[in-house]
Design a protein around this motif. Sequence first.
Motif, short mmCIF file in Angstrom:
data_model
loop_
_atom_site.label_atom_id
_atom_site.label_comp_id
_atom_site.label_asym_id
_atom_site.label_seq_id
_atom_site.Cartn_x
_atom_site.Cartn_y
_atom_site.Cartn_z
N TYR A 88 -9.23 9.59 1.53
CA TYR A 88 -9.75 9.86 2.88
C TYR A 88 -9.23 11.20 3.41
CZ TYR A 88 -11.93 5.29 3.46
OH TYR A 88 -12.74 4.20 3.33
N CYS A 130 -0.80 4.51 -0.82
CA CYS A 130 -2.17 4.00 -0.74
C CYS A 130 -3.11 5.07 -1.25
CB CYS A 130 -2.56 3.60 0.68
SG CYS A 130 -4.32 3.13 0.74
N GLN A 147 -5.93 6.22 1.07
CA GLN A 147 -5.48 7.10 2.16
C GLN A 147 -5.51 8.57 1.71
OE1 GLN A 147 -1.23 7.12 3.37
NE2 GLN A 147 -1.98 6.23 5.27
N CYS A 158 -1.44 -0.38 6.68
CA CYS A 158 -2.63 0.10 7.38
C CYS A 158 -2.34 0.38 8.86
CB CYS A 158 -3.77 -0.91 7.27
SG CYS A 158 -4.17 -1.31 5.56
#
Length: 346
Positions: A71, A65, A68, A317
Motif C-alpha cells: 500500500y 505486514c 502495508q 492494523c
Amino acid sequence: GPLAHKTDSAEEAGTPPELAGVSAGAGEGSAVLLRRKRVLAELSPLERFRLRYLCVTDVCGQAWCELQVVYGFELPHVPKREEESPEVKAGASIHLARELEVHDVVSVSAQSREDRWALKILNMLSMLPILQAGGWVRELPVFGMLEGVFLVGVIDELHYSHKGELVLSELKTRGLRSLPGRAQERSHHFQVRLYKLLFDSMVRGLLERDAFVQSLNLRPEQPLGSGVMEHAQKLGLHVHTFGGVLELALMTLSYSELPAIDVLKIEYCHQGTSDAIGTREVSFDEAGVRAELRNHLSYWIGQREPRGVDIEEAWKCRSCSFEEHCEWRRERAENATASNRTKRFK
Ligand code: SF4
C-alpha cells in the motif's frame, strides 16, 4: 571525512511504459479496462511500480505486514502515521546527532540518477579507509544483488570490539522504556542480518558491474554533475563519469582486506531522553536469512499475491496508515460478519 547526503527510495516510480496509451479517463471502454487489468496482472510488482531495486527497510517491513509495504507504493498519498509520530522524528534526530559525531554532513546536489548513485558509492568509498584503519563509521551505504534482486540499505554503525571483532550496531529508538515485542523484534533482526549479507558480499568483492548497468539501468558514460565531481575531488578521487566511480569502487572492494561482520547488535534507546534501554545480540544463519529473503521477494517478482497480517496479529492494523483502505482487513471483517450471521441462523 565529509559525507554526502542522502539516499532516495522509489525514485523510479511512475506509469510503466507498458501502460502508456492505456488511458483511465472518463468514458473508457470496458475493453480498455480489461486490457489494463491484464497488463497489470502480467507485470510483476517490481515492474508495475517501476522499481529497479528494493530498500532493506521495505523488505523488513514485509516481515511486519507485507500488504502495508505494498500500500505504501500503491497509495503514496495516504499520510503515514509512523512517519508523523514524534518517535520517528526523535529517532531521526538521534541518528543525525550520532552521525555528526564522526562525519561532517555536507549536502551535494545531484543532477541525474547516475549522480545519486555515485554519491552513495562515494559515501561508501570514503568510509572504507576509516574501517581499514580500525575506526568507527556511521551511516555506511550497502548494496548489491541478493537472490536476484538489487537491495540497498544503510548500516547505522560499524566498529571493532576490544577483541578485534567487527561489530554492526543498529540503533532503534522507542517511545516506551521497554524492549520491543516479538513481532517487531523479528523484523529488526531480519534487517541487521540483511545488512551483514550485503556488507560481507561487498568486501568479498562480489559486487558486479552488470548489476548497476543492467539491473539499475545506469549509464556508465554519464558525466558526473559539477557538485558530485567536486565532492569526489575533496575525497581525493579524480573521476569524471559514473562508470569511473563504479570501477573505482569495484576495484577498491576487490582489493580490500576488510573482514566480514562478526557480531550483530541492536541497541534500543528511549526517544525522549536517549537513555539506553537495552542491547540485543542477533544470531546469523546465512541459509535461513536467504530462505526468508526469497520468501519475501517471491511477492515482488510476481510469484504470489501479497499477504496481510495473521489473524492473531490483527492488533498491528490499529497503528496502520492504511487501515481504512485495506482489503485484507475488510475481507476479514466481512467473513466475521458472515460467520456471525450463519451462527444466528443455526
Ligand atoms: Fe496490514 Fe492490517 Fe495495515 Fe492491512 S490494515 S495493511 S493487514 S497492518
